[in-house]
Scaffold this motif. Sequence first.
Motif, PDB file in Angstrom:
ATOM      1  N   UNK B 515      10.826   2.532  -9.527  1.00 42.85           N
ATOM      2  CA  UNK B 515       9.889   3.302  -9.548  1.00 42.85           C
ATOM      3  C   UNK B 515       8.334   2.561  -9.135  1.00 42.85           C
ATOM      4  N   UNK B 516       9.050   1.556  -8.603  1.00 41.69           N
ATOM      5  CA  UNK B 516       7.454   0.840  -8.246  1.00 41.69           C
ATOM      6  C   UNK B 516       7.259  -0.987  -7.078  1.00 41.69           C
ATOM      7  N   UNK B 517       6.683  -1.128  -6.252  1.00 33.91           N
ATOM      8  CA  UNK B 517       6.617  -2.408  -5.236  1.00 33.91           C
ATOM      9  C   UNK B 517       6.204  -0.927  -4.007  1.00 33.91           C
ATOM     10  N   UNK B 518       6.085  -1.914  -3.098  1.00 30.54           N
ATOM     11  CA  UNK B 518       6.454  -1.281  -1.910  1.00 30.54           C
ATOM     12  C   UNK B 518       7.042   0.582  -1.514  1.00 30.54           C
ATOM     13  N   UNK B 519       8.557  -0.453  -1.813  1.00 29.26           N
ATOM     14  CA  UNK B 519       9.385   0.825  -1.388  1.00 29.26           C
ATOM     15  C   UNK B 519       9.573   1.832  -2.858  1.00 29.26           C
ATOM     16  N   UNK B 520       9.481   2.425  -3.036  1.00 31.22           N
ATOM     17  CA  UNK B 520       9.988   3.302  -4.213  1.00 31.22           C
ATOM     18  C   UNK B 520      11.127   5.075  -4.156  1.00 31.22           C
ATOM     19  N   UNK B 521      11.845   5.258  -4.563  1.00 29.63           N
ATOM     20  CA  UNK B 521      12.984   5.399  -4.479  1.00 29.63           C
ATOM     21  C   UNK B 521      13.375   6.264  -5.692  1.00 29.63           C
ATOM     22  N   UNK B 568      14.234  11.370  -2.072  1.00 30.19           N
ATOM     23  CA  UNK B 568      12.558  11.015  -1.625  1.00 30.19           C
ATOM     24  C   UNK B 568      12.689   9.515  -2.191  1.00 30.19           C
ATOM     25  N   UNK B 569      11.968   8.771  -0.268  1.00 28.83           N
ATOM     26  CA  UNK B 569      11.810   7.683  -0.640  1.00 28.83           C
ATOM     27  C   UNK B 569      10.246   7.594  -0.570  1.00 28.83           C
ATOM     28  N   UNK B 570       9.525   6.546  -0.307  1.00 35.79           N
ATOM     29  CA  UNK B 570       8.021   6.554  -0.251  1.00 35.79           C
ATOM     30  C   UNK B 570       8.079   5.250   0.315  1.00 35.79           C
ATOM     31  N   UNK B 571       7.443   4.962   1.581  1.00 34.68           N
ATOM     32  CA  UNK B 571       7.290   3.339   1.948  1.00 34.68           C
ATOM     33  C   UNK B 571       5.750   2.780   2.123  1.00 34.68           C
ATOM     34  N   UNK B 573       2.695   1.501   3.553  1.00 32.56           N
ATOM     35  CA  UNK B 573       3.074   0.735   5.086  1.00 32.56           C
ATOM     36  C   UNK B 573       1.867  -0.493   4.667  1.00 32.56           C
ATOM     37  N   UNK B 574       0.436   0.308   4.782  1.00 30.41           N
ATOM     38  CA  UNK B 574      -0.731  -0.748   4.652  1.00 30.41           C
ATOM     39  C   UNK B 574      -0.865  -0.658   2.565  1.00 30.41           C
ATOM     40  N   UNK B 575      -2.054  -0.976   2.288  1.00 27.87           N
ATOM     41  CA  UNK B 575      -2.664   0.183   1.499  1.00 27.87           C
ATOM     42  C   UNK B 575      -2.946   1.232   1.152  1.00 27.87           C
ATOM     43  N   UNK B 576      -3.543   1.263   2.651  1.00 27.56           N
ATOM     44  CA  UNK B 576      -3.659   2.993   2.938  1.00 27.56           C
ATOM     45  C   UNK B 576      -3.105   4.119   3.154  1.00 27.56           C
ATOM     46  N   UNK B 577      -1.635   3.554   4.286  1.00 30.25           N
ATOM     47  CA  UNK B 577      -1.400   4.780   4.823  1.00 30.25           C
ATOM     48  C   UNK B 577       0.552   4.370   4.349  1.00 30.25           C
ATOM     49  N   UNK B 578       0.421   5.396   3.806  1.00 29.50           N
ATOM     50  CA  UNK B 578       1.992   5.655   2.708  1.00 29.50           C
ATOM     51  C   UNK B 578       2.963   6.546   3.601  1.00 29.50           C
ATOM     52  N   UNK B 579       4.268   6.170   3.873  1.00 31.45           N
ATOM     53  CA  UNK B 579       5.117   7.160   4.405  1.00 31.45           C
ATOM     54  C   UNK B 579       5.989   7.484   3.392  1.00 31.45           C
ATOM     55  N   UNK B 607       9.038  14.973   6.465  1.00 31.36           N
ATOM     56  CA  UNK B 607       8.493  13.482   6.923  1.00 31.36           C
ATOM     57  C   UNK B 607       6.937  13.644   6.277  1.00 31.36           C
ATOM     58  N   UNK B 608       6.323  12.189   4.947  1.00 31.84           N
ATOM     59  CA  UNK B 608       4.764  12.278   5.181  1.00 31.84           C
ATOM     60  C   UNK B 608       4.160  11.663   5.210  1.00 31.84           C
ATOM     61  N   UNK B 609       3.031  11.736   5.947  1.00 29.56           N
ATOM     62  CA  UNK B 609       2.191  10.810   6.466  1.00 29.56           C
ATOM     63  C   UNK B 609       1.261  11.191   5.946  1.00 29.56           C
ATOM     64  N   UNK B 610       0.933   9.793   4.761  1.00 27.32           N
ATOM     65  CA  UNK B 610      -0.752   9.742   3.985  1.00 27.32           C
ATOM     66  C   UNK B 610      -0.760   8.659   4.429  1.00 27.32           C
ATOM     67  N   UNK B 611      -2.799   9.297   4.449  1.00 25.99           N
ATOM     68  CA  UNK B 611      -3.681   7.918   3.974  1.00 25.99           C
ATOM     69  C   UNK B 611      -4.398   8.400   3.044  1.00 25.99           C
ATOM     70  N   UNK B 612      -5.012   7.636   2.230  1.00 22.99           N
ATOM     71  CA  UNK B 612      -5.453   7.714   1.451  1.00 22.99           C
ATOM     72  C   UNK B 612      -6.944   6.438   1.367  1.00 22.99           C
ATOM     73  N   UNK B 613      -8.489   7.332   0.793  1.00 22.71           N
ATOM     74  CA  UNK B 613      -9.211   6.524   1.898  1.00 22.71           C
ATOM     75  C   UNK B 613      -9.666   5.955   0.631  1.00 22.71           C
ATOM     76  N   UNK B 614     -10.905   4.889   1.012  1.00 20.92           N
ATOM     77  CA  UNK B 614     -11.162   3.657  -0.165  1.00 20.92           C
ATOM     78  C   UNK B 614     -11.969   4.363  -1.412  1.00 20.92           C
ATOM     79  N   UNK B 615     -11.414   4.393  -2.128  1.00 17.99           N
ATOM     80  CA  UNK B 615     -12.222   4.311  -3.644  1.00 17.99           C
ATOM     81  C   UNK B 615     -13.904   4.206  -3.828  1.00 17.99           C
ATOM     82  N   UNK B 616     -14.720   5.231  -3.355  1.00 20.10           N
ATOM     83  CA  UNK B 616     -15.952   4.937  -3.761  1.00 20.10           C
ATOM     84  C   UNK B 616     -16.906   4.938  -5.495  1.00 20.10           C
ATOM     85  N   UNK B 617     -17.611   4.714  -5.348  1.00 24.31           N
ATOM     86  CA  UNK B 617     -18.088   5.537  -7.009  1.00 24.31           C
ATOM     87  C   UNK B 617     -17.712   6.479  -7.514  1.00 24.31           C
TER      88      UNK B 617
END
Lengths: 208, 708
Positions: B515-521, B568-571, B573-579, B607-617
């Motif tokens: 449930x935590x870390x780069x890989x979630x399963x 369900x597996x999430x990895x 890839x970068x802080x903003x990019x998740x597969x 397959x889901x490729x998600x990009x999260x934008x930087x959090x703003x104020x």
Amino acid sequence: MKKRTPKRILSALAVFMLLSALVTSCSKDPVAPNEEHNHDDPAKVALLFIKGHYHGTQLHAHDTATVAVRMDGRFIDPNTNALLDKAPVITLEQGSDIYQLQVKFYASDGDLLNGEFLEEAAIHQFFFLPSVSGVLNYVYKDDRVGFTGDFSVLQTGKELSLTASLRHGINKTVQREWNDVKYNTYGSEDFKTVLQLKTVAAGEHDHD
Amino acid sequence: MPLTIAAQNEAVQSSSSIQDTVLLKEIRISGRKEPAPGGLVPVNILSGNALRSRSGQNLAQVLQDVPGVSMIQTGTTISKPVINGLHGNRILVLNNGVKQEGQQWGVEHAPEIDPAIAGTISVIKGAAGVRYGAEALGGVIVLDVPELPFGKRIGGEAGTVFATNGKSFGGGFVLRSGWTNHPEWAWRIQGSGKKSGNFKTADYFLNNTGVREMNFSGEAGFRKGRWLVTAYGSYFSTELGIFSGAHIGDTAELKARIQHEMPFEKGSFSYDIDAPRQEVVHMLYKTTVRYQFNDSSQLELWYAYQEDQRREFDLRRAGRSAIPSLNLTLQTRSAALHWEQRRRSGWQTATGAAASYKANNNQPGTGVVPLIPNYKYMEAGVYGIQRMIRWRYELEAGLRYDHHFLNARGTRPFYRYVNDAGAEVPLNEAGVYVKELYYYGGPRHFHNLSGMLGLRWKPRASWNLSTHFGMAWRPPQVSELYSYGLHHGAASIEYGDSALKGEQGYKWITTLQKQSGRLQLDASLYTQYIGGYIFLQPQRVYEQTIRGAFPVFRYRQTDALLSGLDLTARYRLWPALQYELRTAFIRARDIKHQHYLPLIPADRISHVLQYRFKEGQRINNSYIQLVSAFTARQRRYDPGSDFADPPPAYHLLHLEAGTCICYKQHSIRLFTTVSNLLNTSYKDYLDRFRYFSHGVGRNLQVRISYQF
């Protein structure tokens, strides 16, 4: 306070028992079912082949051969309602006479149901599909519904089947022929039967 | 110690809530662990943005991205959730803790509930018969309403949704508040509505597929000292059209349509809804009293009344299209008592009893012989669950006993063939048919003992392995007992069997979670045996009617085995990019006759490729994601057991983006989804109208909500 716990549980249990009793003490007998019968399904369909000729618009009938189908789709004797083991063969003569096909739908109480179809003539149409083409011709006599129409014989010496299918939900702004082979793609079916026919020359009698 | 337990629980919730990913730096929560709804059974939870991004959809559509959950459809307007291959009366839907009582026996009957009433929706995939009673064979869908905001100021949410396909529009609101001068009082009201017209496939419109819906719910509560008293009500109403191209006559006609693969008459857009159509109203009222003891236990007692009105209109002659050909009213009264105690030592005990009384009546005047009889149904059950929570492991065991009573009474006309003297004669003799009424039904008793055993092992803080064995059952439905004759919607003649017994299911499900870390399963492996599995068996004979020839089906029982994997597996890839990978595989057999079971979901991989934008104020939670969803062809199928072979595999692309503009306690959330981005033409095996039409084409949906 702790001592009150069982008391409260017991109270809640008592209320639950009361509610349960309230819930389940109602009558265990279901409501008597209401008698319904399928108004939409005819109990009997009679197909009358009336031999005759026209004087103007008036049909002078000579004789009539009737095929009757009961609610399970099986053929019966039109007079006695006895079950027939196979479809009766209707013999049609070529000549100056035509065969007017009249179709009559009856409810289980014997009432004629044709009015129900004819008042929605805009969405109902009978199609007739001979198994051999070029043997018969058909002309609708009732605004392309097909409860009344005339068959004439084009070729003699043929034995063929004729699928009669009444469809509803049809878009009749499009002209569709009586023998349209795509009939079962238009609307949906109200009635279907397959008749057995035989064409003979004028004056030729059927000795079967 | 309490902190650790609470943090783990939070992880379970967020990891299961695969649709609602929020990156949190760290959470430290103190307090006691709230048990997940299903105990040690794996649970997937949807809440918050996961639900907002699906507003305006029906329950099955909301859940369809949960691994192991799919939907069985009757065209575009009717869908039922399927959990691990089971649907209808083999899964339970709970509306605020009350078992939803509708007409779930029909495959063309969608659950009569609005998902917008829920603050969270939990999907329990195990056989949870001990906690929830009969019918929880395949799983349970729990719709929990948000807690009442005691002591808080007025707040709420209003939203709207637009979609291009069907030109649908809708909206909803929630208002909730405490009472400043009377902090013991709180209330919440909620409403939603939508209207849509004919849907469009990639190439053509589907005539008569409009939907109208209007729903409300409300709750008020009084909390003082150890007491909590609440009153809750929900109202669901819908009118939906059924694709007119699916209205068929006999089997020959069905085959002609299957051969053509699409409707013969291309449709056009319209909001009009004509026959065939359904009107459904479902009401639920519930009163709850809860008392908190000072020994960490609490007692809850509730009483609920439900009324379900279902009216189905067919294409009929002589103005009868305006008269329902099916008109059912189901009234259910139920009560439950639940006591549970959570000791600091880690022991948790739950015990309770539940009872209900149902009356299902056909309303007279339809002019059609009813499909099912009138009936009364009573059920009562008692259960007990014991759970032990330790640092590295948890154990759970439970037992339940249920007794059900059914008393049905129906009538249908039969025709005796008699001669002039009134004596019955053989069909080949002269005679006439005389109508007689035949009464059927009678009392039936069913009872069952259910049990469950679960174990969770937590070798590390982020890993846990749980295994759960559960028993559940269901009695046969009245439709399975007493069906008799032509089922127009299915173009088949169906016969029930009044001697059918109940189904008994045993489901073993093992789940591995990280449930935590780069890989979630989150991987669940399950196998389920159902003894006495009830199904419609094709008789391979045709019965002639005045409308043509129809195939005959009879309800039979067999033994079934269903096994599968949900993953369900999430990895990151970068802080903003998740597969993310989501898959569901299921294998189902009739093990008595060595056949495949019909209507089992085909293999699915997304397959889901998600990009999260930087959090703003002010702008946060912004993301864009591309979903590639592949559905394989169902090859585990017995040739000749269906009118048509399963359709080919298909692949759909969906694009989704969301953001939140926040200022103090105000926020505006925006979600945009393009489903079926490439406007692919496809058919799904679980769509019962796949014989006549394709699935829905491209659909752009925009959802905006304002929270305060």
